[in-house]
Scaffold this motif. Structure first.
Motif, PDB file in Angstrom:
ATOM      1  N   VAL A  47       0.819  -1.219   0.000  1.00 31.67           N
ATOM      2  CA  VAL A  47       0.000   0.000   0.000  1.00 31.67           C
ATOM      3  C   VAL A  47       0.853   1.268   0.000  1.00 31.67           C
ATOM      4  O   VAL A  47       0.593   2.213  -0.757  1.00 31.67           O
ATOM      5  CB  VAL A  47      -0.961   0.004   1.211  1.00 31.67           C
ATOM      6  N   LYS A  48       1.901   1.290   0.837  1.00 38.44           N
ATOM      7  CA  LYS A  48       2.705   2.509   0.963  1.00 38.44           C
ATOM      8  C   LYS A  48       3.405   2.857  -0.347  1.00 38.44           C
ATOM      9  O   LYS A  48       3.358   4.005  -0.811  1.00 38.44           O
ATOM     10  CB  LYS A  48       3.751   2.305   2.066  1.00 38.44           C
ATOM     11  N   ASP A 242      -7.741   4.314  -0.804  1.00 35.91           N
ATOM     12  CA  ASP A 242      -8.287   4.903   0.414  1.00 35.91           C
ATOM     13  C   ASP A 242      -7.305   5.886   1.055  1.00 35.91           C
ATOM     14  O   ASP A 242      -7.702   6.982   1.472  1.00 35.91           O
ATOM     15  CB  ASP A 242      -8.663   3.798   1.405  1.00 35.91           C
ATOM     16  N   LYS A 308       2.355   9.169  16.995  1.00 39.94           N
ATOM     17  CA  LYS A 308       2.454   8.367  15.783  1.00 39.94           C
ATOM     18  C   LYS A 308       1.344   7.340  15.647  1.00 39.94           C
ATOM     19  O   LYS A 308       1.240   6.673  14.620  1.00 39.94           O
ATOM     20  CB  LYS A 308       3.803   7.647  15.763  1.00 39.94           C
ATOM     21  N   ALA A 309       0.529   7.174  16.677  1.00 38.56           N
ATOM     22  CA  ALA A 309      -0.523   6.158  16.621  1.00 38.56           C
ATOM     23  C   ALA A 309      -1.676   6.626  15.743  1.00 38.56           C
ATOM     24  O   ALA A 309      -2.242   7.690  15.984  1.00 38.56           O
ATOM     25  CB  ALA A 309      -1.026   5.857  18.026  1.00 38.56           C
ATOM     26  N   PRO A 310      -2.028   5.857  14.717  1.00 38.76           N
ATOM     27  CA  PRO A 310      -3.199   6.224  13.917  1.00 38.76           C
ATOM     28  C   PRO A 310      -4.471   6.167  14.762  1.00 38.76           C
ATOM     29  O   PRO A 310      -4.591   5.309  15.641  1.00 38.76           O
ATOM     30  CB  PRO A 310      -3.243   5.144  12.833  1.00 38.76           C
ATOM     31  N   ARG A 312      -8.473   5.578  14.361  1.00 36.71           N
ATOM     32  CA  ARG A 312      -9.281   4.944  13.325  1.00 36.71           C
ATOM     33  C   ARG A 312     -10.753   5.325  13.446  1.00 36.71           C
ATOM     34  O   ARG A 312     -11.188   5.867  14.470  1.00 36.71           O
ATOM     35  CB  ARG A 312      -9.168   3.424  13.446  1.00 36.71           C
ATOM     36  N   TYR A 334      -3.084   6.424   7.960  1.00 37.98           N
ATOM     37  CA  TYR A 334      -1.707   6.860   7.953  1.00 37.98           C
ATOM     38  C   TYR A 334      -1.436   7.522   6.622  1.00 37.98           C
ATOM     39  O   TYR A 334      -1.857   7.035   5.574  1.00 37.98           O
ATOM     40  CB  TYR A 334      -0.826   5.633   8.146  1.00 37.98           C
TER      41      TYR A 334
ATOM     42  N   ASP B  37       2.308  -2.955   5.013  1.00 38.55           N
ATOM     43  CA  ASP B  37       3.220  -1.967   5.590  1.00 38.55           C
ATOM     44  C   ASP B  37       2.821  -1.593   7.003  1.00 38.55           C
ATOM     45  O   ASP B  37       1.757  -1.035   7.222  1.00 38.55           O
ATOM     46  CB  ASP B  37       3.212  -0.701   4.732  1.00 38.55           C
ATOM     47  N   VAL B  39       3.030   0.681  10.239  1.00 35.86           N
ATOM     48  CA  VAL B  39       3.339   2.098  10.438  1.00 35.86           C
ATOM     49  C   VAL B  39       3.432   2.482  11.921  1.00 35.86           C
ATOM     50  O   VAL B  39       3.871   3.579  12.247  1.00 35.86           O
ATOM     51  CB  VAL B  39       2.300   3.008   9.736  1.00 35.86           C
ATOM     52  N   PHE B  40       3.013   1.590  12.804  1.00 40.23           N
ATOM     53  CA  PHE B  40       3.041   1.924  14.233  1.00 40.23           C
ATOM     54  C   PHE B  40       2.905   0.643  15.056  1.00 40.23           C
ATOM     55  O   PHE B  40       2.125  -0.237  14.713  1.00 40.23           O
ATOM     56  CB  PHE B  40       1.883   2.871  14.574  1.00 40.23           C
ATOM     57  N   GLU B  60      -0.164  -1.564  13.883  1.00 35.53           N
ATOM     58  CA  GLU B  60      -1.016  -0.863  12.926  1.00 35.53           C
ATOM     59  C   GLU B  60      -0.369  -0.881  11.545  1.00 35.53           C
ATOM     60  O   GLU B  60       0.783  -0.472  11.389  1.00 35.53           O
ATOM     61  CB  GLU B  60      -1.189   0.613  13.346  1.00 35.53           C
ATOM     62  N   SER B  61      -1.127  -1.331  10.560  1.00 28.07           N
ATOM     63  CA  SER B  61      -0.679  -1.195   9.175  1.00 28.07           C
ATOM     64  C   SER B  61      -1.324   0.067   8.617  1.00 28.07           C
ATOM     65  O   SER B  61      -2.068   0.746   9.320  1.00 28.07           O
ATOM     66  CB  SER B  61      -1.081  -2.421   8.358  1.00 28.07           C
ATOM     67  N   VAL B  62      -1.060   0.387   7.351  1.00 28.83           N
ATOM     68  CA  VAL B  62      -1.703   1.561   6.758  1.00 28.83           C
ATOM     69  C   VAL B  62      -3.211   1.455   6.936  1.00 28.83           C
ATOM     70  O   VAL B  62      -3.877   2.422   7.280  1.00 28.83           O
ATOM     71  CB  VAL B  62      -1.339   1.693   5.265  1.00 28.83           C
ATOM     72  N   LYS B  63      -3.732   0.241   6.720  1.00 30.50           N
ATOM     73  CA  LYS B  63      -5.183   0.046   6.712  1.00 30.50           C
ATOM     74  C   LYS B  63      -5.812  -0.206   8.076  1.00 30.50           C
ATOM     75  O   LYS B  63      -6.870   0.323   8.364  1.00 30.50           O
ATOM     76  CB  LYS B  63      -5.523  -1.160   5.815  1.00 30.50           C
TER      77      LYS B  63
END
Lengths: 381, 128
Positions: A47-48, A242, A308-310, A312, A334, B37, B39-40, B60-63
């Protein structure tokens, strides 16, 4: 870890395939069920990398699951007259080949779907509907204005998006040498192997780009032709689709806008031009116009966590004291460009000003966030 | 208990036991690949205690966010601080530099409920 988190391949019965399904499989895509279709969530680069590829070069997306419809009037007039009862934008005024983003409204001003309407000729409109909403939209449109217009789902057509700064060059070198003349939010037919294919300059990534409506039987050939130079163009999955739209600040239907949110709350009242506000002749106009005049209790904003924590979808947002609930996240993830978490959500209007510090509560902990302007990332050209 | 042994859970965490009987926990190569990927990573605090199967970390991945469950009961001795700066270590080297935390093993018999490397490989073939 949970099975959902691992993006396990679905083995559901009756799952639908787009005309590019075989191509996805050949490209070793990881497939997931989305809106009833077996769709690629990512390919081998992940994805990245796919996200960055679209920002820097170009990427091809299969969006054939979306609903492509033709709307014509029954009495031979302009179908826009009837459609404007259900959408608040200027459709009558659309010139030939022009496109417009709008929303399908219910009686309370809630958003039933977001869509792009293109004028093909004086008597014909073409619209692209969200995959998860297409059948419901068609039923709704038929129920409300079915005595004035005819709406036809074109499931003989595939839809391919090519997005990114190199997209124009790729289209120019392959299927449409004169593509530079096509302006943003304009559409034009071109010949592809004896068939008329509709090329429109639009997209869902925040980059320059195109969407191409092509007969199913030509879709794979066209996709392969666009993918031929695999330095310039990669196939891109729904995962990066997305994250790209989130960076661009675009709404995802069913999350950031729903039947319980109006265009005013959703921050997309720019879809409603002045003359339509004055006439108030669209579904839900009473509530929408009242909100425009008196204000709303909550609105959609962008948020950036300090850490840094997403954060959701579904995470609750509190004011700076951490005590009063003021909203909820509707999309969060992210940003590969910013290398930081980004999110959008609905926040009580008093706390929704740019620069306000709020608190996201997740896993029993507090995460400080700032209300920020969207888009999070915009193209610099 | 043999030294330098690795065990896996059905949820794709691994625990590698060193000669002092300390467990190093992370996610399997298969799991990182499926997640995409990363990310955290939120690792547990040193000194905290967890029971087997308890949620101990988040990756955590991107999704998506995904919980990590402790493969054994015990006390956290160390968290991998390198993941704060470089969570992609989990993708690059899940069984090495991408470890999550070290844990003391309160009850060695809990390891019997886990899969050894051969059993885990067979399990991956089953679910593939």
């Amino acid at each position: 870890m949970t099975k959902e988190a691992l993006l396990m391949e679905e083995t559901k019965d009756n799952i639908l395939q787009t005309p590019l399904w075989g191509l996805h499989k050949n490209l070793d895509a990881r497939m997931v069920e989305f809106a009833g279709y077996d769709m690629p969530v990512q390919y081998k680069n992940g994805v990245k990398n796919e996200h960055i590829q679209v920002r820097n070069k170009a990427g091809l997306f299969d969006v054939s699951h979306m609903g492509q419809v033709l709307i014509t009037s029954i009495n031979g007039g302009d179908p826009a007259i009837a459609l404007e009862k259900l959408v608040p934008s200027d459709i009558k005024g659309l010139a030939l080949g022009k496109m417009r983003y709008t929303v399908l409204l219910n009686e309370d001003g809630g958003i039933l779907d977001d869509l792009i309407v293109t004028r093909l000729d004086e008597r014909t409109l073409y619209a692209v509907l969200n995959a998860s909403r297409k059948y419901a939209d068609i039923d709704y449109i038929k129920a409300k204005i079915g005595d004035e217009i005819k709406i036809t789902l074109q499931d003989d057509l595939a839809l391919i998006a090519l997005q990114g700064p190199l997209a124009e060059k790729v289209i120019m070198d392959t299927i449409m040498p004169e593509v530079a003349e096509l302006g943003f939010m304009n559409a034009k037919y071109t010949d592809y192997r004896g068939a008329d294919i509709l090329v429109s300059r639009s997209g869902y990534t925040g980059e320059d780009g195109f969407e191409i409506s092509v007969p199913n039987e030509l879709a794979e050939d066209l996709a392969k032709e666009l993918l031929a130079d695999n330095d310039k163009v990669w196939a891109i999955g729904l995962g990066a689709r997305d994250s790209l739209r989130l960076e661009a600040g675009f709404c995802l239907y069913g999350h950031d806008i729903t039947e319980n949110t109006t265009p005013v709350e959703g921050g997309i009242s720019w879809t409603i031009p002045k003359h339509r506000r004055e006439n108030a002749s669209f579904m839900g106009a009473n509530k929408i116009l009242r909100q425009m005049k008196e204000g709303v209790a909550q609105k959609r904003v962008g948020l950036m966590p300090d850490g840094k924590a997403p954060i959701r979808e579904g995470v609750e947002i509190f004011d700076n004291t951490g005590e009063n609930k003021i909203g909820v996240i509707t999309s969060g993830g992210y940003s590969p460009v910013l290398e930081a978490p980004i999110a959008m959500g609905y926040i009580a209007i008093d706390e929704a000003k740019i620069g306000t510090t709020v608190v996201a509560k997740m896993r029993g902990k507090n995460f400080s966030c700032k209300i920020v302007k969207m888009p999070f990332v915009s193209k610099e050209k | 208990m043999s030294t330098n042994t690795i065990y896996f859970t059905d949820d794709h965490e691994y625990i590698q036991i060193d000669e002092d009987g300390i467990g190093t926990v992370g996610i399997s190569s298969y799991a990182q690949q499926q997640l995409g990927d990363i990310v955290f990573v939120e690792c547990p605090n040193e000194g905290a205690s967890f029971n087997v199967g308890e949620e101990v970390a988040v990756v955590e991945s991107v999704k998506v966010a995904s919980e990590i469950y402790s493969p054994v009961s015990g006390e956290i001795l160390e968290s991998n601080e390198d993941l704060d700066e470089n969570p992609a270590l989990v993708n690059e080297d899940p069984m090495g530099d991408g470890w999550f935390f070290k844990i003391s093993i309160a009850d060695e018999s809990e390891l019997e409920g886990l899969k050894d490397e051969t059993e885990y490989q067979e399990y991956l073939e089953e679910i593939a």
